[in-house]
Design a protein around this motif. Structure first.
Motif, PDB file in Angstrom:
ATOM      1  N   GLY A 241       0.828  -1.211   0.000  1.00 23.28           N
ATOM      2  CA  GLY A 241       0.000   0.000   0.000  1.00 23.28           C
ATOM      3  C   GLY A 241       0.850   1.243   0.000  1.00 23.28           C
ATOM      4  N   CYS A 242       0.285   2.332  -0.455  1.00 19.34           N
ATOM      5  CA  CYS A 242       0.975   3.638  -0.529  1.00 19.34           C
ATOM      6  C   CYS A 242       0.209   4.636   0.333  1.00 19.34           C
ATOM      7  CB  CYS A 242       1.058   4.110  -1.971  1.00 19.34           C
ATOM      8  SG  CYS A 242       2.004   5.645  -2.164  1.00 19.34           S
ATOM      9  N   ILE A 243       0.865   5.174   1.335  1.00 18.39           N
ATOM     10  CA  ILE A 243       0.253   6.146   2.251  1.00 18.39           C
ATOM     11  C   ILE A 243       0.716   7.539   1.861  1.00 18.39           C
ATOM     12  CG2 ILE A 243       0.061   6.902   4.659  1.00 18.39           C
ATOM     13  CD1 ILE A 243       0.551   4.019   5.490  1.00 18.39           C
ATOM     14  N   GLN A 244      -0.262   8.428   1.621  1.00 20.09           N
ATOM     15  CA  GLN A 244       0.053   9.784   1.186  1.00 20.09           C
ATOM     16  C   GLN A 244       0.589  10.624   2.349  1.00 20.09           C
ATOM     17  OE1 GLN A 244      -0.118  10.962  -1.957  1.00 20.09           O
ATOM     18  NE2 GLN A 244      -0.664   8.899  -2.630  1.00 20.09           N
ATOM     19  N   GLN A 245       1.171  11.787   1.941  1.00 25.74           N
ATOM     20  CA  GLN A 245       1.693  12.739   2.916  1.00 25.74           C
ATOM     21  C   GLN A 245       0.568  13.268   3.790  1.00 25.74           C
ATOM     22  OE1 GLN A 245       4.965  13.320   3.170  1.00 25.74           O
ATOM     23  NE2 GLN A 245       4.650  14.626   4.965  1.00 25.74           N
TER      24      GLN A 245
END
Length: 291
Positions: free
Chosen positions: A10-14
Motif C-alpha cells: 500500500g501507498c500512504i500519502q503525505q
C-alpha cells in the motif's frame, strides 16, 4: 491522488499515518510512503488517520453573572499527533463529541462568573482557559489542540437592543454637551463683539464731537478776524442759531410732512439765541456744581 492499497502492499500519502495490526493487535504505525504487508503473518492495514489541522465549530449557550443568556461560538483547531496516532485511533471513538463536551464544561464554569461587559473584554481569557483544559485532556488521547478562537458572542436579542439604546443615549448626551459648549462659545463671542462695537461707537462719537468743537473754534476765530468789531460770543450765537435752523430744515426734509410751523418774527431770533445760550449756561452750571 489518494491512498492506494492492495492485498500485499500500500501507498500512504503525505499528512497521513497508517495503523498496522498483526493478528488483530496493534503492531506499528506506517508513515507516509510505500509499505509491504505480509498477510501470511497476519499483518494488515487497520486504518488511516489524517495529521492535518482540523477545525470544529462549537456553539455554547450559557448565562453570565448578571443573568444575561449568551451564545458563544468557538472554533477549535486540533490535529492528531503522529507519535501517538495509535492512541487517537483506539482510545476515542468520536473525538469531536469529546472536544465539544469539554468546551461546554469549561465555558459554563467560567462565563457565569463574569458580567456581560467583562465577557466581551475578556473573551481571550475564556479561550485560553478552554485551551488549557482541552490540551491537558486530549493530549492523553493522542490529539494536540493548536488554537481556540472565540469567534462571536451573541447576547439575547432584547439585550442587544437595550445595549444599542444605551449606547445611543450616551452619544446623544455627549452631543448635547458639545452643542452646549458651542452655544456658550457663540454667546461669549457675540458679547465680545457687541462690547467691541459699543466701544468703537463711543470712540466714533467722541471723535465726531471733537471734530465739531474744533470746527466751531476755527469758524469763530476766522469770523472774528475777518469781521471787525464782532466778538467771539456774538459769532458763537450766530453759529448756534444757524445750526438750529439747519436742524429744523433737516427735520422737515426727513419727515413725512414737508412743512414745520415755528414762531417767527424779528424778536424771536433773539429769543432763540437767548434760549440756546441759557441752556448751555445751565448745563455748564450743573456740571460745576457736580464737580
Amino acid at each position: 491522488m489518494g491512498n492506494t492499497f492492495c492485498f500485499f502492499c500500500g501507498c500512504i500519502q503525505q499528512s497521513n499515518v497508517g495503523v498496522v495490526e498483526k493478528w488483530g493487535r496493534f503492531s506499528r504505525l506506517a508513515q507516509p510512503g510505500f509499505h509491504f504487508f505480509n498477510p501470511l503473518a497476519g499483518e494488515c492495514l487497520a486504518g488511516l488517520l489524517s495529521t492535518r489541522i482540523c477545525s470544529l465549530d462549537v456553539r455554547v449557550e450559557t448565562k453570565t453573572k448578571d443573568n444575561v443568556f449568551v451564545q458563544l461560538l468557538c472554533s477549535i483547531q486540533y490535529r492528531v499527533v503522529k507519535e501517538n496516532a495509535d492512541d487517537a485511533f483506539y482510545e476515542l471513538q468520536n473525538p469531536q463529541e469529546q472536544i465539544q463536551a469539554y468546551v461546554f464544561d469549561v465555558t459554563r464554569a467560567i462565563v457565569p462568573r463574569m458580567n456581560l461587559d467583562e465577557l466581551f473584554e475578556q473573551k481571550d481569557h475564556v479561550a485560553k482557559a478552554v485551551l488549557e483544559e482541552l490540551a491537558k485532556v486530549m493530549g492523553d488521547y493522542g490529539f494536540s489542540i493548536e488554537h481556540i478562537l472565540m469567534v462571536d458572542i451573541i447576547p439575547d436579542p432584547s439585550v442587544r437592543k437595550a445595549m444599542n439604546e444605551i449606547n445611543a443615549a450616551q452619544r446623544m448626551q455627549l452631543a448635547s454637551v458639545y452643542k452646549g459648549e458651542a452655544e456658550k462659545v457663540l454667546q461669549v463671542k457675540k458679547a465680545e463683539a457687541e462690547a467691541e462695537s459699543k466701544y468703537l461707537g463711543g470712540v466714533g462719537v467722541a471723535r465726531q464731537r471733537q471734530a465739531i468743537t474744533d470746527g466751531l473754534r476755527e469758524n469763530i476765530l476766522n469770523f472774528s478776524h475777518k469781521v471787525e468789531g464782532a466778538s467771539p460770543k456774538e459769532v458763537m450765537d450766530l453759529i448756534m442759531i444757524t445750526q438750529y435752523f439747519d436742524t429744523i430744515k433737516d427735520l422737515g426734509n426727513s419727515s413725512k410732512n414737508t412743512t414745520v410751523f415755528i414762531p417767527h418774527g424779528p424778536g424771536h431770533v433773539r429769543d432763540i439765541g437767548d434760549q440756546i445760550r441759557n441752556g448751555l449756561m445751565e448745563a455748564s452750571s450743573a456740571q460745576v456744581n457736580l464737580d
